[in-house]
Design a protein around this motif. Structure first.
Motif, PDB file in Angstrom:
ATOM      1  N   ASP A 119       0.815  -1.304   0.126  1.00 32.77           N
ATOM      2  CA  ASP A 119      -0.006  -0.056   0.095  1.00 32.77           C
ATOM      3  C   ASP A 119       0.948   1.313   0.036  1.00 32.77           C
ATOM      4  O   ASP A 119       1.854   1.232   0.441  1.00 32.77           O
ATOM      5  CB  ASP A 119      -0.903  -0.057   1.267  1.00 32.77           C
ATOM      6  N   TYR A 244       0.834  14.457   6.833  1.00 33.12           N
ATOM      7  CA  TYR A 244       0.062  13.650   5.830  1.00 33.12           C
ATOM      8  C   TYR A 244       1.051  12.992   4.963  1.00 33.12           C
ATOM      9  O   TYR A 244       1.664  13.742   4.357  1.00 33.12           O
ATOM     10  CB  TYR A 244      -1.120  14.183   5.011  1.00 33.12           C
ATOM     11  N   MET A 248      -1.118   5.147   3.840  1.00 37.02           N
ATOM     12  CA  MET A 248      -2.111   4.984   4.871  1.00 37.02           C
ATOM     13  C   MET A 248      -1.635   4.294   6.103  1.00 37.02           C
ATOM     14  O   MET A 248      -1.905   4.650   7.455  1.00 37.02           O
ATOM     15  CB  MET A 248      -3.548   3.956   4.443  1.00 37.02           C
ATOM     16  N   TYR A 264     -10.074   9.919   5.200  1.00 31.49           N
ATOM     17  CA  TYR A 264      -9.955   9.987   3.675  1.00 31.49           C
ATOM     18  C   TYR A 264     -11.435   9.802   3.392  1.00 31.49           C
ATOM     19  O   TYR A 264     -12.044   8.786   3.129  1.00 31.49           O
ATOM     20  CB  TYR A 264      -9.182   8.784   2.998  1.00 31.49           C
TER      21      TYR A 264
END
Ligand code: AHM
Ligand code: MG
Length: 343
Positions: A119, A244, A248, A264
């Motif tokens: 991811d 950020y 994730m 999100y």
């Protein structure tokens, strides 16, 4: 000197807490741990080997596959195939799941694995943290071919979930529904060692993680929450700090350690958000809830959503309990303007 507990030892010790456990789940977790080490090896030498960059194919989401995505997918599926405890793998990289039940070794396997093998892969080329996310369900039937309802089980039915973060160190964090434990890979002995026992997320924090570039497309509730995060209020430690990464696993892992919220949401052009329920949101929600936090769409608990599609997307608000509840309060004031259908 403190005694080291390896992931393998820990899994076996925990199995002893369940007198009727036959060791299948333990072996499955061990197989995932082994594949994670192989993927970690490649991630670590990504800049050296000819493995950086794109493979040239697109996956079912229409995203360009990175070479490491393909490698990670292959390693996890191979490990699950050879291990024999998993009968079906739903992976971000495959439109249809991979049915392993035809293999003699897995025909009686009791578990289904949903996985995002790598991811945050758009971060690979810039050496930013990436992760693997997995979720494990028990089969409902063993006397017939695998059924759709066995694959699309509600998140509350997960028997285990975890993630691996390939960061400044590599960690594996997992839960089997009895708390959350984190293991750091010691490269000198090639073992994941218990480093973060019984992880808990603070009830509130001062970090908020959201892609603010999408601000104009956010629903009113989220816009209001961002304003709330930026207001000055020493009593609640505001303004909060914005962090950020765009990975994730890394964003949620940091918030788990320090306290914070990751959002999100649905946007005007993506009314169901971006992240996938089965192999991104459900496993992270299970882990965060087990650590004392909360995971929601803004209106509903992530773990209560009945999945309809393997690659279904959902909006997600996840992290420290009180922070998520603040967002949920705002959603009550501003109902979702878009046609969210959780598909
Ligand atoms: P991926 O599965 O294609 O890697 O996408 C998922 C990633 C998450 O890790 C991250 O939170 C999100 O996409 C970032 O998206 P954006 O660039 O839109 O902020
Ligand atoms: Mg992903």
């Amino acid at each position: 000197m403190m005694a080291i507990t390896t992931l393998g030892q820990f899994i076996i010790e925990k199995q002893a807490d369940f007198p009727y456990a036959k060791g299948e789940l333990s072996r499955l977790l061990r197989d995932i741990g082994i594949a994670a080490k192989l993927v970690n090896r490649e991630v670590n030498k990504a800049g050296l080997a000819d493995i950086l960059g794109q493979q040239g194919d697109t996956n079912i989401q229409g995203e360009v596959q990175q070479k490491l995505d393909v490698y990670a997918d292959m390693q996890f599926i191979n490990a699950l195939k050879v291990g024999g405890e998993c009968c079906y793998v739903a992976s971000e990289e495959h439109e249809e799941g991979v049915d392993l039940s035809m293999n003699t070794v897995s025909e009686k396997a009791k578990y289904i694995v949903c996985i995002d093998p790598l991811d945050g892969s758009s971060n690979i080329d810039s050496n930013v943290s990436i992760g693997t996310i997995f979720s494990i369900y028990r089969r409902l039937y063993t006397d017939r071919p695998i059924q759709q309802e066995e694959i699309l089980q509600v998140g509350r039915k997960q028997v285990a979930a975890g993630y691996i973060i390939y960061g400044s160190s590599t960690m594996l964090v997992y839960t089997t529904g009895c708390g959350v434990n984190g293991f750091t890979l010691d490269p000198s002995i090639g073992e994941f060692c218990l480093s973060h026992p019984e992880m808990k997320i603070a009830p509130t924090g001062s970090l908020y993680s959201i892609n603010e570039g999408n601000y104009s497309k956010f629903p009113q509730a989220v816009k209001q929450y961002i304003k709330y995060c930026q207001e000055i209020d020493p009593a609640t430690n505001r303004p909060y700090t914005s962090r950020y990464i765009g990975s994730m696993v890394a964003d949620i892992h940091r918030n788990l350690i320090k306290g914070g919220i990751f959002i999100y949401p649905e946007t005007s052009n993506h009314p169901n958000g971006k992240l996938r329920l089965m192999y991104e949101c459900n496993p992270m929600a299970f882990i965060v809830e087990q650590a004392g936090g909360k995971a929601s769409t803004g209106n509903n608990a992530i773990l209560d959503i009945q999945p309809r599609l393997l690659h279904q997307r959902v909006p997600i608000v996840i992290g420290s309990r009180q922070m998520v509840e603040e967002v949920e309060r705002l959603y009550l004031n501003f109902p979702v303007p878009f046609s969210v259908c959780y598909e």
